[in-house]
Design an enzyme around this catalytic site. Structure first.
Site, PDB file in Angstrom:
ATOM      1  N   GLU A   1       0.795  -1.085  -0.024  1.00 51.61           N
ATOM      2  CA  GLU A   1      -0.044   0.048  -0.071  1.00 51.61           C
ATOM      3  C   GLU A   1       0.822   1.137   0.072  1.00 51.61           C
ATOM      4  O   GLU A   1       1.577   1.279   1.065  1.00 51.61           O
ATOM      5  CB  GLU A   1      -1.140   0.000   1.212  1.00 51.61           C
ATOM      6  CG  GLU A   1      -2.092   1.016   1.013  1.00 51.61           C
ATOM      7  CD  GLU A   1      -3.172   1.154   2.213  1.00 51.61           C
ATOM      8  OE1 GLU A   1      -3.556  -0.221   2.721  1.00 51.61           O
ATOM      9  OE2 GLU A   1      -3.650   1.990   2.613  1.00 51.61           O
TER      10      GLU A   1
ATOM     11  N   HIS B   1      -2.853  10.337   0.680  1.00 52.43           N
ATOM     12  CA  HIS B   1      -2.819   8.862   0.394  1.00 52.43           C
ATOM     13  C   HIS B   1      -2.792   8.863  -1.130  1.00 52.43           C
ATOM     14  O   HIS B   1      -2.129   8.373  -1.746  1.00 52.43           O
ATOM     15  CB  HIS B   1      -4.574   8.389   0.882  1.00 52.43           C
ATOM     16  CG  HIS B   1      -4.548   6.930   0.395  1.00 52.43           C
ATOM     17  ND1 HIS B   1      -3.777   6.161   1.291  1.00 52.43           N
ATOM     18  CD2 HIS B   1      -4.943   6.450  -0.418  1.00 52.43           C
ATOM     19  CE1 HIS B   1      -4.430   4.754   0.779  1.00 52.43           C
ATOM     20  NE2 HIS B   1      -4.853   4.867  -0.296  1.00 52.43           N
TER      21      HIS B   1
HETATM   22  C1  MEV Z   1      -6.003   2.689   5.006  1.00 55.92           C
HETATM   23  O1  MEV Z   1      -5.175   1.660   4.542  1.00 55.92           O
HETATM   24  C2  MEV Z   1      -6.071   2.904   6.427  1.00 55.92           C
HETATM   25  C3  MEV Z   1      -7.080   4.023   7.157  1.00 55.92           C
HETATM   26  O2  MEV Z   1      -8.244   3.670   6.479  1.00 55.92           O
HETATM   27  C4  MEV Z   1      -7.015   3.744   8.589  1.00 55.92           C
HETATM   28  C5  MEV Z   1      -8.074   4.699   9.416  1.00 55.92           C
HETATM   29  O3  MEV Z   1      -8.866   5.068   8.897  1.00 55.92           O
HETATM   30  O4  MEV Z   1      -7.706   4.901  10.487  1.00 55.92           O
HETATM   31  C6  MEV Z   1      -6.226   5.422   6.736  1.00 55.92           C
END
Ligand code: MEV
Length: 437
Positions: A85, A391
């Site tokens: 990821e 992200h």
């Molecule tokens: C994504 O891999 C993980 C998150 O969704 C965790 C969260 O929402 O705390 C960003």
């Protein structure tokens, strides 16, 4: 078209690939190329990898990255992470840097006990099982002495065996519940071998025991448990709210308040708790995989622990008290630093070296830190900018690849999207515009 294939495991690797290409891809040789392209030229290394599993046809790469600057119990640590990821390693590094100037991460091992059970059924009276257990207990312990010997030399071994009456949950169900200390080994083989010996002894002693009024107990199975609520590491970070400083236009005090609220929400709301804990596992799994440990065992154990009071909850806790912000977690992590893939996989071995060839307890600590850091980074974004900005910025590389941008176009598009959240449509539009010029 598809017919069962007999003796597949006995085919050579090339024969297996040919079977796949013929059976599923109409003999398309480009598929053959995709598979063989991932074969390692170093035949010895390839043989090693082929040997890890059955019916191997090629390798499946995972990015292996480094998250530096973790201050853990006053020592600087670089954490190796294997994860696909795109934003995870960046997030870990960001959290590491944040806490580097604020005292770093503190860890402590709460306990390191693992367990396994011989599961059995007995239809007669519970008092008969109790009497049988008293009759056989010394033999249970005696019968595993030779299996126990080398683990005992390392300071571990079988700690105790007890009879557990589970008949209120399932009619006739009892267990021999055995507890273990396995030191630097994850200990699965040791535990399972010991349990199977206990089951053998149980059958032998049951045939000698004269106090059963009906049948003798029937052993159903003997297996270690991946639920390890007594193999737990605590990890925390803490600082005065003044030290937090303003974050993306949010004051330190407001950030800490919103952050603790976000953790409270994940504590009471399972819909949120699952995603919250998934983010934690981004960090934990990455270290577990990089160090050649069993991430399925860790996943199962951690999630069961998150639901130990009957509701699935956040694994982390946060509070502000007397202007001090504290963020912490207890994670059940049964990890090993000897045996298994840890020293067999060259990259796991390297990961262990990067970590200074840690003991199992030290690896528990580092892994826990990475989990807490990951949760910190996720909540840091969620309660300020939102998750997508960071992200998607990391994901842009994958997106540009998917829309077929050339190297030069990738550079230009990344620059054009420095201040924007990239989307597929936005990137495609920008690429088309660029090409039409
Ligand atoms: C994504 O891999 C993980 C998150 O969704 C965790 C969260 O929402 O705390 C960003």
């Amino acid at each position: 078209m598809n017919v069962p294939v007999i003796g597949f495991s006995k085919l050579s690797k090339t024969e297996k690939v040919n079977w796949l290409v013929d059976s599923y891809f109409d003999g398309d040789t480009t598929v053959n190329n995709i598979i063989t392209r991932y074969w390692n030229e170093d035949e010895k290394l390839q043989e090693l990898h082929d040997g890890f599993s059955e019916n191997t046809i090629t390798n499946f790469y995972f990015p292996f990255g480094l998250a530096p600057n973790f201050l853990i119990d006053d020592k600087l640590v670089t954490i190796p992470m294997a994860i696909e990821e795109s934003s995870v390693v960046a997030a870990a590094s960001k959290a590491a840097k944040f806490w580097l100037d604020r005292g770093g991460f503190k860890t402590s091992i709460k306990s390191t006990i693992k367990s396994g059970q011989v599961h059995m059924m007995y239809d007669g009276l519970s008092s008969e099982m109790d009497a049988f257990y008293a009759f056989a207990k010394a033999d249970f312990i005696q019968s595993i002495q030779s299996i126990n010997a080398s683990m005992k030399k390392r300071g571990g071994g079988l700690l105790d065996v007890e009879l557990v009456n589970k008949t209120s949950s399932l009619k006739g169900y009892y267990q021999l519940h055995a507890t273990f200390e396995t030191k630097d080994a994850m200990g699965a083989n040791f535990i399972n071998t010991t349990l199977e010996q206990l089951a053998t002894t149980l059958r032998e002693k049951a045939s000698e025991f004269e106090g059963f009024s009906t049948n003798v107990p029937e052993v159903i199975m003997s297996i270690l448990s991946n639920y390890v609520p007594q193999c737990v590491v605590n990890v925390s970070v803490s600082c005065n709210i003044d030290e937090i400083g303003a974050i993306n236009g949010v004051s330190g005090a407001d950030f800490a308040r919103k952050f603790t609220r976000a953790v409270d929400i994940a504590t009471v709301e399972p819909y949120r708790a699952v995603t919250h804990n998934k983010g934690i596992m981004n960090g934990i799994d990455a270290v577990v995989i990089a160090t050649g440990n069993d991430f399925r065992a860790i996943e199962a154990g951690v999630h069961a622990y998150a639901a130990r009071d009957g509701q699935y909850r956040s694994l982390t806790r946060a509070r502000v008290k007397d202007d001090v912000f504290t963020f912490e977690a207890d994670f059940p992590l049964a990890l090993g630093t000897v045996g298994g893939l840890t020293s067999l996989h060259p990259l796991s071995k390297l990961a262990m070296q990067v970590l200074g060839n840690p003991s199992a307890q030290d690896l528990m600590k580092v892994t826990a830190v990475c989990g807490l850091a990951q949760n910190f980074a996720a909540l840091h974004s969620l309660v300020t900018t939102g998750i997508q900005a960071g992200h998607m910025k990391m994901h842009i590389v994958n997106m540009l690849e998917q829309i077929g941008a050339s190297d030069a176009e990738k550079v230009a598009l990344k620059k054009a999207f420095t201040d924007k959240t990239p989307s597929f449509s936005g990137l495609r539009e920008a690429l088309e515009k660029m090409r039409s010029k």
